[in-house]
Design a protein around this motif. Sequence first.
Motif, short mmCIF file in Angstrom:
data_model
loop_
_atom_site.label_atom_id
_atom_site.label_comp_id
_atom_site.label_asym_id
_atom_site.label_seq_id
_atom_site.Cartn_x
_atom_site.Cartn_y
_atom_site.Cartn_z
N ILE A 50 -12.69 -41.42 -29.76
CA ILE A 50 -12.67 -40.77 -31.07
C ILE A 50 -11.57 -41.40 -31.92
O ILE A 50 -10.38 -41.24 -31.63
CB ILE A 50 -12.43 -39.25 -30.96
N VAL A 381 -8.69 -40.21 -27.40
CA VAL A 381 -8.53 -39.87 -28.81
C VAL A 381 -7.39 -40.72 -29.36
O VAL A 381 -6.29 -40.73 -28.80
CB VAL A 381 -8.22 -38.37 -29.00
N SER A 405 -17.84 -35.39 -34.39
CA SER A 405 -16.84 -36.21 -33.70
C SER A 405 -15.44 -35.67 -33.95
O SER A 405 -14.60 -35.66 -33.05
CB SER A 405 -16.94 -37.66 -34.15
N GLY A 409 -12.85 -34.46 -31.15
CA GLY A 409 -11.53 -35.06 -31.03
C GLY A 409 -10.42 -34.04 -31.09
O GLY A 409 -9.43 -34.11 -30.34
N ARG A 412 -10.22 -32.05 -27.89
CA ARG A 412 -9.54 -32.85 -26.86
C ARG A 412 -8.03 -32.87 -27.11
O ARG A 412 -7.23 -32.81 -26.17
CB ARG A 412 -10.08 -34.27 -26.84
#
Length: 425
Positions: A50, A381, A405, A409, A412
């Motif tokens: 990402i 990321v 996305s 991201g 995460r």
Amino acid sequence: MEDDVAVGEWNFAPPPNSALLNASSLSVRGVLGKIMANVNEDGGDLRPRIPLGHGDPSVFPCFRTTPDAVDAVVAALKSSQYNCYPPCVGLAPARRAIAEYLSCSLPYKLSPDDVYLTNGCAQAIEIIISVVSRPGANILLPRPGYLFYEARASVNGLEARYFDLLPENGWEVDLSGVEELADENTIAMVIVNPGNPCGNVFSYDHLAKVADTAKKLGILVISDEVYGHLTFGSRSFVPMGVFGQTVPVLTLGSISKRWVVPGWRLGWIVTNDPTGILKQTKVVECLKNYLDISSDPTTFMQGAIPEIIHNTKEDFFNKTIDILRQTADICYEKLKEIDCITCPSKPEGSMFVMVKLDISRLNDIHDDMDFCCKLAKEELVIILPGCAVGFKNWLRITFAVGPSSLEDGLERLKSFCLRHEKRIK
């Protein structure tokens, strides 16, 4: 095996310009390259990487450029009229189209002779810093800011001095700090509006104060407006050239961001100088002379510019703004869920937001660079550490990615922070 070389015997050692040895540390590309080196592509993690570290949304379908722009480039190529070398200042029709485009937001009309075409905004920065540099001079740069300016100043032997952007005031310029930094050797100050890396948009009144301050100090303003018109908050974009009667302004821009085509490399330098100060001080003459010894943007791109500008419909721009507004909202709300990150203000423009990282709340994280390297390794990321924009232990996050996305991201990022969070005993 080769014998050791006696370096001292060669006239070109050490390098003629030692500033180049450290240039990559002042480059977003260089820093992101170091971070991405931590990603193990063959490590068995099948999740997509990402990219929340740079401002290039063109890889996401929702940010695809307008077909009108593509058609203009194709037509220019097929015409066979643009296979030649262009004039060093740029093709006249392209300069005229850009002058008309920018004049719509100004209280006076720009001439095509006020426009100089470049290989994107990066070359515009390189050229203008080279043009204004002289021995013993200094330039005032924003902090946080785009460190490419510092890199170019360093290569040209120009001292960089930093004024603060104030997070508690919506990232406005600390104008009293500007006055304290300036002296008789200060030649210019740089502003970036809409803001990279802060996502701020300067108000008309604040820009008027910037102009008055620069006039008082006798310096020109270099206004980086590569994100011009990419605003989605309460403030509209106001170009610094509006205040050209107060202070001479060199405006830098390109089609890279508004048309979402950073790889097309078509930018410009514009002299907003209705009082003629830049001509009197030979800045314009030096600019033209520098262009004689630099590379030009491709001729077919210059040939396409009039059609790109005239044929692009407002619907395309509005769609881009709507997506950025949506992703800015997602980013701002998601970041509130992460205890070790503080977002001082909601972004209103460009593609970025600056957030503060509380290292004291994390285990085994030494600083912002360490944070970003470990985040890349563990979560795939990519985020830019604040040290790359002059603000240690902050982060610059881009929200110019596809909404799904971006949400992935940021989830995460949240998981990473929770995993490294210090536990209270």
